[in-house]
Write an enzyme that holds these catalytic residues in place. Structure first.
Site, PDB file in Angstrom:
ATOM      1  N   HIS A 156       0.735  -1.271  -0.075  1.00 45.79           N
ATOM      2  CA  HIS A 156       0.078  -0.119   0.081  1.00 45.79           C
ATOM      3  C   HIS A 156       0.725   1.149   0.163  1.00 45.79           C
ATOM      4  O   HIS A 156       0.378   2.147   0.625  1.00 45.79           O
ATOM      5  CB  HIS A 156      -0.975   0.154   1.199  1.00 45.79           C
ATOM      6  CG  HIS A 156      -2.132  -0.956   1.031  1.00 45.79           C
ATOM      7  ND1 HIS A 156      -3.121  -0.904   0.334  1.00 45.79           N
ATOM      8  CD2 HIS A 156      -2.238  -2.208   1.585  1.00 45.79           C
ATOM      9  CE1 HIS A 156      -3.934  -1.987   0.447  1.00 45.79           C
ATOM     10  NE2 HIS A 156      -3.335  -2.820   1.265  1.00 45.79           N
ATOM     11  N   ASN A 173     -10.688  -2.699   1.808  1.00 44.24           N
ATOM     12  CA  ASN A 173     -10.301  -2.788   0.599  1.00 44.24           C
ATOM     13  C   ASN A 173     -11.514  -2.381  -0.532  1.00 44.24           C
ATOM     14  O   ASN A 173     -12.483  -2.271   0.097  1.00 44.24           O
ATOM     15  CB  ASN A 173      -9.784  -4.027   0.044  1.00 44.24           C
ATOM     16  CG  ASN A 173      -8.276  -4.345   0.561  1.00 44.24           C
ATOM     17  OD1 ASN A 173      -7.618  -3.321   0.590  1.00 44.24           O
ATOM     18  ND2 ASN A 173      -8.021  -5.493   0.632  1.00 44.24           N
ATOM     19  N   TYR A 222      -0.376  -4.043  11.493  1.00 39.79           N
ATOM     20  CA  TYR A 222      -0.433  -2.668  11.131  1.00 39.79           C
ATOM     21  C   TYR A 222       0.295  -1.742  11.848  1.00 39.79           C
ATOM     22  O   TYR A 222       1.087  -0.819  11.575  1.00 39.79           O
ATOM     23  CB  TYR A 222      -1.800  -2.441  10.874  1.00 39.79           C
ATOM     24  CG  TYR A 222      -2.343  -2.781   9.666  1.00 39.79           C
ATOM     25  CD1 TYR A 222      -2.481  -4.226   9.177  1.00 39.79           C
ATOM     26  CD2 TYR A 222      -2.562  -2.080   8.571  1.00 39.79           C
ATOM     27  CE1 TYR A 222      -2.895  -4.767   7.789  1.00 39.79           C
ATOM     28  CE2 TYR A 222      -3.242  -2.373   7.133  1.00 39.79           C
ATOM     29  CZ  TYR A 222      -3.138  -3.718   6.907  1.00 39.79           C
ATOM     30  OH  TYR A 222      -3.579  -4.361   6.058  1.00 39.79           O
TER      31      TYR A 222
END
Ligand code: NDP
Length: 510
Positions: A66, A139, A351
């Site tokens: 990303h 997403n 994350y």
């Protein structure tokens, strides 16, 4: 300070006297200290040294994956009462608005790659709620390629560059996806090579939680949910060839499109809905409710509208507000929890860990990440590099019985009755399911949904065919076989197109 100011660090000062970073006024930023006009430079020229040294450190590591993305601020507004499903404060009143930031991204490419690449799009939103920051890290596709989290680094590597050639590699790409135990990806691959694999605009695509989450109300009733963020602008996609052409003409096309729309007052919006499922209903599904490769039927689990997401404010500073934005599914608020979906469980760790690496352990002190709308107080989280918010002053750095700290008891009952897990610790590889279950939904997509969209089935075959033509013949065969399991006609058509394109590629190389 308004909410906008707190996420916006681009304060323009009236007295623009140029100084060094230490506040000392500068005479001539282009002058260097040296012996005579043409002699060697002097070590004492701290302005030169500082500017070069700072320049060397301008980049933080790009995200992996990303890396390439853009975003905007806006708000979420509650349009419908959802308090029977979710007790979060952001949903407690119809009409209530919560400030938010959304970042759109591609997945596999580097930071400078093209917006229009065939790739899923990240659709991540940070809500600055009074109960802390909530991140929906979604997403634009409702499913994903894997359901064993240990495969994630392998999978992403195959979408990146070959370690020997440093080129994108169709063999790596398809080798992974057609390996029998990885064919759980077929649903996502079918969506990726359909029209929706190349959105023409971030404004004109949907967002999906993909994962199952658990929401509860204030009485303690809980449900599995999936969130859908449906574009009010409608869906618009590029064809394969249009996307490739645009990548050359204007690789930042979607970034520009979003910024321009907001600039001209045409703020994009999305209708946010949930699908809701009870535990009993989940037990009757033909697949696991934690299987990220499956969607829930719209007919059995209709969308229930909860609100509107509006993006109406461009960032003032890309690095401060988008590059440093740190989204993590672990950032959640009371009454919204992760389910046992193993990929989601892994993301809860991965994350936040990526942000500690990329921005540093105090990344939540960066204004765009700071939970400024809540009364946050974490005096045990102290020190560390770039601690800039006062470090909780003289507060004890442990929870002392002498201090009058309050630990708020949530007004929800403890969810003791939820999902009692029991069993031995085992290594479990959730590979291809027995039977045909992983092919049922991509087949429905091809045979029912795409059949109703003129030319969509042929474009899917074309998109796969021209891509796989770059792979070796053995891997091509595996691709034809895999798509034949979705639908024999689809497999045959891909074979025809790939064979023609492979011959063409060979001719071009002569
Ligand atoms: P429905 O006919 O009720 O739903 C079909 C949905 O497919 C549409 O509402 C639309 O979702 C979505 N869709 C349309 N074109 C594409 C495309 N090119 N790529 C991906 N999705 C597309 O049938 P079902 O609920 O039984 O689902 C049938 C198939 O539709 C599924 O197997 C799945 O592949 C796909 N799908 C289903 C979704 C769901 O939540 N049930 C969501 C998205 C896709 P939307 O309204 O979200 O744009």
């Amino acid at each position: 300070m308004s909410a906008e100011d707190k996420t916006n660090t681009a304060e323009v000062r009236e007295d623009r006297v140029v100084t060094n970073s230490n506040g000392i006024p500068m005479n001539d930023p282009f002058a260097t200290q040296r012996i005579g006009e043409h002699g060697p430079l002097l070590m004492q020229d701290s302005n030169l040294i500082e500017s070069l040294a700072h320049f060397n450190r301008e980049r933080v590591p790009e995200r992996n994956p990303h890396a390439h993305g853009s975003g905007a601020f806006g708000y979420f507004e509650v349009t419908d009462d959802i308090t029977d499903i979710c007790g979060s404060a952001m949903f407690d009143t119809i009409g209530k608005r919560t400030r938010c930031l959304t970042r759109f991204s591609t997945v596999g490419g580097e930071k400078g790659s093209a917006d229009t690449a065939r790739d899923p799009r990240g659709f991540a939103t940070k809500f600055y709620t009074e109960e802390g920051n909530l991140d929906w890290v979604y997403n634009n596709t409702p499913v994903f390629f894997i359901r064993d989290p240990s495969k994630f680094p392998h999978f992403i590597h195959t979408q990146k560059r070959n370690p020997r050639t440093n080129l994108k590699d169709a063999n790596m790409f398809w080798d992974f996806l057609t390996t029998p135990e990885n064919q759980v990806a077929i649903h996502q691959v079918t969506i990726l090579f359909s029209d929706r694999g190349t959105p023409a605009s971030f404004r004109k695509m949907n967002g999906y939680s993909g994962h199952t989450y658990k929401w509860s109300n204030k009485k303690g009733d809980w449900h599995y949910v999936q969130v859908h963020i449906i574009s009010d602008q409608g869906i618009e996609n590029f064809t394969n060839e249009e996307a490739i052409e645009m990548a050359g003409k204007n690789p930042d096309y979607c970034t520009e499109d979003l910024a321009n729309a907001i600039e001209r007052g045409d703020a994009p919006s999305w209708t946010v809905s949930v699908q809701v499922m009870t535990e009993e209903q989940a037990k009757k599904l033909p697949f696991s409710v934690f299987d990220l490769t499956k969607v829930w039927s719209h007919k059995d689990f209709p969308l229930r509208r909860i609100g509107k997401l509006v993006l109406n404010e461009n960032p003032q500073n890309f690095f401060a507000q988008i590059e440093q934005a740190a989204f993590a599914p672990s950032n959640t608020v009371p009454y919204q929890e992760a389910s046992a979906d193993p990929v989601l469980q892994s993301r809860l760790f991965a994350y936040a860990d990526a942000h500690r690496y990329r921005i540093g352990p105090n990344y939540n002190q960066v204004p765009v990440n700071c939970p400024y709308a809540s009364k946050f107080f974490t005096p045990v989280m102290r020190d560390g590099p770039m601690n800039v918010d006062g470090n909780f002053g003289s507060e004890p750095n442990y929870y002392s019985t002498n201090c009058k700290y309050q630990f708020i008891q949530q007004d929800r009952p403890i969810q003791q009755h939820q999902e009692v897990w029991q069993g031995p610790a085992i290594p479990y590889h959730w590979a291809t399911s027995a039977g045909d279950i992983d092919y049922v939904q991509p087949r429905a997509l091809y045979q029912k949904v795409l059949a109703k969209q003129p030319g969509a089935q042929e474009r899917l075959a074309h998109n796969v065919g021209v891509h796989v033509a770059n792979a070796c013949s053995g891997i091509q065969e595996r691709v034809f076989e895999m798509f034949s399991r979705v639908d024999p006609q689809l497999g045959n058509r891909i074979r025809e197109i790939a064979t023609e394109k492979t011959t063409e590629n060979k001719m071009n190389k002569l």
